[in-house]
Every structure is written in C-alpha cells, then in structure tokens.
Design a protein around this motif. Sequence first.
Motif, PDB file in Angstrom:
ATOM      1  N   ASP A 130       0.861  -1.234  -0.162  1.00 52.68           N
ATOM      2  CA  ASP A 130      -0.096   0.074  -0.009  1.00 52.68           C
ATOM      3  C   ASP A 130       0.703   1.261  -0.074  1.00 52.68           C
ATOM      4  O   ASP A 130       0.331   2.319   0.425  1.00 52.68           O
ATOM      5  CB  ASP A 130      -0.990   0.124   1.246  1.00 52.68           C
ATOM      6  CG  ASP A 130      -2.087  -1.173   1.141  1.00 52.68           C
ATOM      7  OD1 ASP A 130      -2.482  -1.550   0.122  1.00 52.68           O
ATOM      8  OD2 ASP A 130      -2.287  -1.631   2.112  1.00 52.68           O
ATOM      9  N   SER A 131       2.082   1.201  -0.655  1.00 58.45           N
ATOM     10  CA  SER A 131       2.852   2.341  -0.603  1.00 58.45           C
ATOM     11  C   SER A 131       3.872   2.200  -2.081  1.00 58.45           C
ATOM     12  O   SER A 131       4.144   1.187  -2.413  1.00 58.45           O
ATOM     13  CB  SER A 131       3.920   2.455   0.517  1.00 58.45           C
ATOM     14  OG  SER A 131       4.793   3.330   0.384  1.00 58.45           O
ATOM     15  N   ARG A 132       3.647   3.454  -2.578  1.00 61.72           N
ATOM     16  CA  ARG A 132       4.465   3.532  -3.698  1.00 61.72           C
ATOM     17  C   ARG A 132       6.173   3.320  -3.592  1.00 61.72           C
ATOM     18  O   ARG A 132       6.618   2.930  -4.471  1.00 61.72           O
ATOM     19  CB  ARG A 132       4.180   4.714  -4.581  1.00 61.72           C
ATOM     20  CG  ARG A 132       2.834   4.698  -4.990  1.00 61.72           C
ATOM     21  CD  ARG A 132       2.546   5.954  -5.885  1.00 61.72           C
ATOM     22  NE  ARG A 132       1.172   6.105  -6.429  1.00 61.72           N
ATOM     23  CZ  ARG A 132       0.782   6.851  -6.949  1.00 61.72           C
ATOM     24  NH1 ARG A 132       1.236   8.009  -7.493  1.00 61.72           N
ATOM     25  NH2 ARG A 132      -0.447   6.981  -7.554  1.00 61.72           N
ATOM     26  N   GLU A 133       6.308   3.413  -2.385  1.00 64.22           N
ATOM     27  CA  GLU A 133       7.789   3.253  -1.846  1.00 64.22           C
ATOM     28  C   GLU A 133       8.218   1.966  -1.701  1.00 64.22           C
ATOM     29  O   GLU A 133       9.698   1.714  -1.806  1.00 64.22           O
ATOM     30  CB  GLU A 133       8.217   4.413  -0.852  1.00 64.22           C
ATOM     31  CG  GLU A 133       8.052   5.919  -1.235  1.00 64.22           C
ATOM     32  CD  GLU A 133       6.767   6.318  -1.216  1.00 64.22           C
ATOM     33  OE1 GLU A 133       5.794   6.208  -0.546  1.00 64.22           O
ATOM     34  OE2 GLU A 133       6.477   7.476  -2.075  1.00 64.22           O
ATOM     35  N   VAL A 134       7.224   1.265  -1.560  1.00 63.10           N
ATOM     36  CA  VAL A 134       7.690  -0.240  -1.053  1.00 63.10           C
ATOM     37  C   VAL A 134       7.243  -1.160  -2.268  1.00 63.10           C
ATOM     38  O   VAL A 134       5.973  -1.248  -2.663  1.00 63.10           O
ATOM     39  CB  VAL A 134       6.988  -0.628   0.002  1.00 63.10           C
ATOM     40  CG1 VAL A 134       7.344  -2.114   0.565  1.00 63.10           C
ATOM     41  CG2 VAL A 134       7.009   0.312   1.309  1.00 63.10           C
ATOM     42  N   PRO A 135       8.330  -1.660  -2.983  1.00 69.14           N
ATOM     43  CA  PRO A 135       7.711  -2.651  -4.181  1.00 69.14           C
ATOM     44  C   PRO A 135       7.150  -3.909  -3.577  1.00 69.14           C
ATOM     45  O   PRO A 135       7.214  -4.399  -2.579  1.00 69.14           O
ATOM     46  CB  PRO A 135       9.540  -2.840  -4.619  1.00 69.14           C
ATOM     47  CG  PRO A 135      10.241  -2.683  -3.606  1.00 69.14           C
ATOM     48  CD  PRO A 135       9.527  -1.585  -2.762  1.00 69.14           C
ATOM     49  N   ALA A 136       6.421  -4.512  -4.586  1.00 66.79           N
ATOM     50  CA  ALA A 136       5.848  -5.608  -4.106  1.00 66.79           C
ATOM     51  C   ALA A 136       6.732  -6.680  -4.098  1.00 66.79           C
ATOM     52  O   ALA A 136       7.863  -6.630  -4.708  1.00 66.79           O
ATOM     53  CB  ALA A 136       4.706  -6.052  -5.410  1.00 66.79           C
ATOM     54  N   THR A 137       6.264  -7.871  -3.324  1.00 68.10           N
ATOM     55  CA  THR A 137       7.230  -8.936  -3.280  1.00 68.10           C
ATOM     56  C   THR A 137       6.641 -10.198  -3.725  1.00 68.10           C
ATOM     57  O   THR A 137       5.522 -10.452  -3.569  1.00 68.10           O
ATOM     58  CB  THR A 137       7.610  -9.126  -1.513  1.00 68.10           C
ATOM     59  OG1 THR A 137       8.076  -8.078  -1.132  1.00 68.10           O
ATOM     60  CG2 THR A 137       8.418 -10.419  -1.571  1.00 68.10           C
ATOM     61  N   LEU A 138       7.298 -10.992  -4.396  1.00 64.15           N
ATOM     62  CA  LEU A 138       7.092 -12.269  -4.923  1.00 64.15           C
ATOM     63  C   LEU A 138       7.497 -13.488  -4.158  1.00 64.15           C
ATOM     64  O   LEU A 138       8.602 -13.583  -4.091  1.00 64.15           O
ATOM     65  CB  LEU A 138       7.245 -12.397  -6.543  1.00 64.15           C
ATOM     66  CG  LEU A 138       6.789 -13.808  -7.117  1.00 64.15           C
ATOM     67  CD1 LEU A 138       5.443 -13.723  -7.169  1.00 64.15           C
ATOM     68  CD2 LEU A 138       7.558 -13.807  -8.275  1.00 64.15           C
ATOM     69  N   PHE A 139       6.489 -14.359  -3.385  1.00 60.81           N
ATOM     70  CA  PHE A 139       6.979 -15.445  -2.914  1.00 60.81           C
ATOM     71  C   PHE A 139       6.457 -16.659  -3.557  1.00 60.81           C
ATOM     72  O   PHE A 139       5.529 -16.634  -4.213  1.00 60.81           O
ATOM     73  CB  PHE A 139       6.414 -15.460  -1.432  1.00 60.81           C
ATOM     74  CG  PHE A 139       6.734 -14.332  -0.598  1.00 60.81           C
ATOM     75  CD1 PHE A 139       7.805 -14.481   0.333  1.00 60.81           C
ATOM     76  CD2 PHE A 139       5.748 -13.151  -0.257  1.00 60.81           C
ATOM     77  CE1 PHE A 139       8.154 -13.447   1.139  1.00 60.81           C
ATOM     78  CE2 PHE A 139       6.289 -12.483   0.652  1.00 60.81           C
ATOM     79  CZ  PHE A 139       7.598 -12.428   1.383  1.00 60.81           C
ATOM     80  N   SER A 140       7.242 -17.823  -3.201  1.00 65.82           N
ATOM     81  CA  SER A 140       6.932 -19.179  -3.725  1.00 65.82           C
ATOM     82  C   SER A 140       6.879 -19.662  -2.642  1.00 65.82           C
ATOM     83  O   SER A 140       7.489 -19.767  -1.627  1.00 65.82           O
ATOM     84  CB  SER A 140       7.728 -19.687  -4.952  1.00 65.82           C
ATOM     85  OG  SER A 140       9.051 -19.751  -4.434  1.00 65.82           O
ATOM     86  N   ALA A 141       5.685 -20.840  -2.502  1.00 61.19           N
ATOM     87  CA  ALA A 141       5.495 -21.969  -1.634  1.00 61.19           C
ATOM     88  C   ALA A 141       4.984 -22.880  -2.204  1.00 61.19           C
ATOM     89  O   ALA A 141       4.439 -23.219  -3.413  1.00 61.19           O
ATOM     90  CB  ALA A 141       4.749 -21.257  -0.507  1.00 61.19           C
TER      91      ALA A 141
END
Length: 145
Positions: A130-141
């Motif tokens: 919810d912040s333009r300054e924090v990139p999305a993270t991709l996780f795998s499981a």
Amino acid sequence: MFQRGNKRHIDNAVIRYSLSAVLDGLDSERANSMTPIAIERFDLGTIRGTPFGFTDAAALSNGDMVFSAVAEDTEDAFHDGPCVGAGIGIIDDRGRLLSFDRIEGAHKVEGIHARLQGEVLELLLVTDADSREVPATLFSACISR
C-alpha cells in the motif's frame, strides 16, 4: 466470485453463477439480472480482533480453489489499513473449506497463482504494501496434500 469481508462487514462469500448466464450477460444488458445459483459464506477467523478477508483466488484442475486472505485493520474494502496477518486456504469443488493456514509474518498477500503437481500444490504469492515506495514482493511456496 469472491466477496471480501472487512471489520464492518465480515461476510466472506463465494458467489456462484451458471457459466451460460455469465456469458449471456457479457453479451447483453441483462448482466444486472443474473441470479446466483449458490452463495457460500466463510468465517476465516480473526487475529487481534481483525477478521480475515479474501484477497484473491485461483482455480485448480481438480475443481478446488486456493485463496489468499488478509486481516487488514480497516472498516471497508476501499480504504487500506495495517495488515495484521495473512493466510492461504483451500475450498473444495463442493464449497467446503478444507484448510486455512496462516502465513508467518504480516505480508499483505493480494495475488495468488496455484498449480497442482501430483500431490504438491505450487504457489506464487504477490504482496501489496500500500505504498509506492515499497515494491511488491513475490513469494513461492509448496503445500503437500
């Protein structure tokens, strides 16, 4: 269709329509008159007084559905709030909740991709801070079934 609950309206629901009605509705102005063939409500529990709400879902080849849910401290579905927990669940092809497991940490998972490889469920999960300054993270499981 998945209905996401929140603190004010905690109803999480899977709303089912017949495929022919949806396709007909897309091709006409009668989409507003579609009647669901089933509505299944789900209580995913709470964490620190904040209910879990659906964020995304993916269909599996066997008819089951895998979903992500977060406990976001907000009163409605439009305004963001702090994420206090997240989880992954499975609903079978008859609309029964088979499992709901919490994810370690408070990652706001808002995207899910799932693939069943034999007895192993492979997942890709995308977060939204919810912040333009924090990139999305991709996780795998992986989940063994």
